[in-house]
Scaffold this motif. Structure first.
Motif, PDB file in Angstrom:
ATOM      1  N   TYR A  35     -44.436  23.936  32.986  1.00  0.00           N
ATOM      2  CA  TYR A  35     -45.096  24.340  31.624  1.00  0.00           C
ATOM      3  C   TYR A  35     -45.494  23.224  30.991  1.00  0.00           C
ATOM      4  O   TYR A  35     -45.741  22.178  31.306  1.00  0.00           O
ATOM      5  N   GLN A  37     -46.968  22.112  27.403  1.00  0.00           N
ATOM      6  CA  GLN A  37     -46.328  22.820  25.716  1.00  0.00           C
ATOM      7  C   GLN A  37     -47.415  22.033  25.013  1.00  0.00           C
ATOM      8  O   GLN A  37     -47.907  20.913  24.746  1.00  0.00           O
ATOM      9  N   GLY A  40     -48.554  22.582  18.397  1.00  0.00           N
ATOM     10  CA  GLY A  40     -47.985  23.977  17.873  1.00  0.00           C
ATOM     11  C   GLY A  40     -47.566  24.888  19.041  1.00  0.00           C
ATOM     12  O   GLY A  40     -47.574  25.975  17.992  1.00  0.00           O
ATOM     13  N   GLN A  41     -47.845  25.323  19.671  1.00  0.00           N
ATOM     14  CA  GLN A  41     -47.860  26.622  20.652  1.00  0.00           C
ATOM     15  C   GLN A  41     -46.447  26.704  21.612  1.00  0.00           C
ATOM     16  O   GLN A  41     -46.247  25.127  22.131  1.00  0.00           O
ATOM     17  N   GLY A  42     -45.858  27.457  22.310  1.00  0.00           N
ATOM     18  CA  GLY A  42     -45.068  27.540  22.886  1.00  0.00           C
ATOM     19  C   GLY A  42     -45.598  27.164  23.967  1.00  0.00           C
ATOM     20  O   GLY A  42     -46.756  27.258  24.597  1.00  0.00           O
ATOM     21  N   LEU A  43     -44.764  27.402  25.193  1.00  0.00           N
ATOM     22  CA  LEU A  43     -44.514  26.750  26.122  1.00  0.00           C
ATOM     23  C   LEU A  43     -45.553  27.459  26.802  1.00  0.00           C
ATOM     24  O   LEU A  43     -44.876  29.227  27.221  1.00  0.00           O
ATOM     25  N   PHE A  45     -46.707  28.194  30.741  1.00  0.00           N
ATOM     26  CA  PHE A  45     -45.468  29.140  32.223  1.00  0.00           C
ATOM     27  C   PHE A  45     -46.857  28.365  33.207  1.00  0.00           C
ATOM     28  O   PHE A  45     -48.279  28.570  32.905  1.00  0.00           O
ATOM     29  N   LEU A  91     -43.681  19.466  31.140  1.00  0.00           N
ATOM     30  CA  LEU A  91     -42.785  19.791  30.884  1.00  0.00           C
ATOM     31  C   LEU A  91     -42.129  20.489  32.323  1.00  0.00           C
ATOM     32  O   LEU A  91     -42.480  21.445  32.596  1.00  0.00           O
ATOM     33  N   ARG A 113     -46.093  13.154  27.987  1.00  0.00           N
ATOM     34  CA  ARG A 113     -47.023  13.237  27.470  1.00  0.00           C
ATOM     35  C   ARG A 113     -48.349  12.771  27.594  1.00  0.00           C
ATOM     36  O   ARG A 113     -48.198  11.803  27.724  1.00  0.00           O
TER      37      ARG A 113
END
Lengths: 117, 110
Positions: A35, A37, A40-43, A45, A91, A113
């Protein structure tokens, strides 16, 4: 037991360089997910591996992104010719999923990161 | 339209308060609904999951799913400072692809 591990934990690179991110899943987990990320945003796919089946690459944002997994072990996510918009936390998650289509708990690594200057 | 919508907050509550976190979704094929907790600079960890509609309780946490409204909730009772984190909802239909909300940042003030 050991959880999902990822390396490196942090990576700073220059625009245009290639990077390789590594994920070590929990031993015995047949399913592996990548994933992205963004701040400020979601994961988001990216790709899914299940056993020896062909991976689901439908989330890869461009052909600069690729991933490999050998059997049920380590996976590497490669980003070629990195761009600044690739900056994000990447992730990896693994799960004990015997059957495709059957959901099981995903265990996440701490992430890598990535910063592209 | 995003598959999953979640208010990003931030949400700040006093210790002991009841917290309500919510997500809406658009895909009626979703069957499994999950809540993850993510501490700063860590990967998400699964808190609870629910299959189809209904409620599920685990200690101070209650998850609710209303498939008719395409709406899911997580309630935290007697909130503690250690609950301060980002909470992400997630859902899937087949288990191959998971769709996550943006996460709600929660701070519980002692």
């Amino acid at each position: 037991g050991a959880g999902v591990s990822q390396s490196p934990s942090n990576k700073v690179t220059e625009k245009g360089k290639d990077v390789e991110l590594r994920c070590d899943p929990i031993s015995g987990h047949t399913a592996l997910y990548w994933y992205r990320q963004r701040l400020g945003q979601g994961l988001e796919f990216l790709i899914y591996f299940q056993g020896n089946s062909a991976p689901d690459k439908s989330g890869l944002p461009s052909d600069r992104f690729s991933a490999e997994r050998t059997g049920e072990s380590v996976s590497t996510l490669t980003i070629q010719r990195t761009q600044q918009e690739d900056s994000a936390v990447y992730l990896c998650a693994s799960s004990l999923q015997y059957l495709a289509g059957a959901w099981d708990t995903q265990y996440f690594g701490p992430g890598t990161r990535l910063t592209v200057l | 339209q995003k598959e999953v919508e979640q208010d990003p907050g931030p949400l700040s509550v006093p210790e002991g308060a009841i917290v309500s976190l919510n997500c809406t979704y658009s895909n009626s094929a979703f069957q499994y609904f999950m809540w993850y907790r993510q501490y700063s600079r860590k990967g998400p960890e699964l808190l609870m999951y629910t299959y189809s509609s209904g409620n599920k309780e685990d200690g101070r946490f209650t998850a609710q799913v209303d498939k008719s409204s395409k709406y899911i909730s997580l309630f935290i009772r007697d909130s503690q400072p250690s609950d301060s984190a980002t909470y992400l909802c997630a859902m899937t239909g087949t288990g191959n692809q998971f769709y996550f909300g943006t996460g709600t940042s929660l701070t519980v003030i002692p």
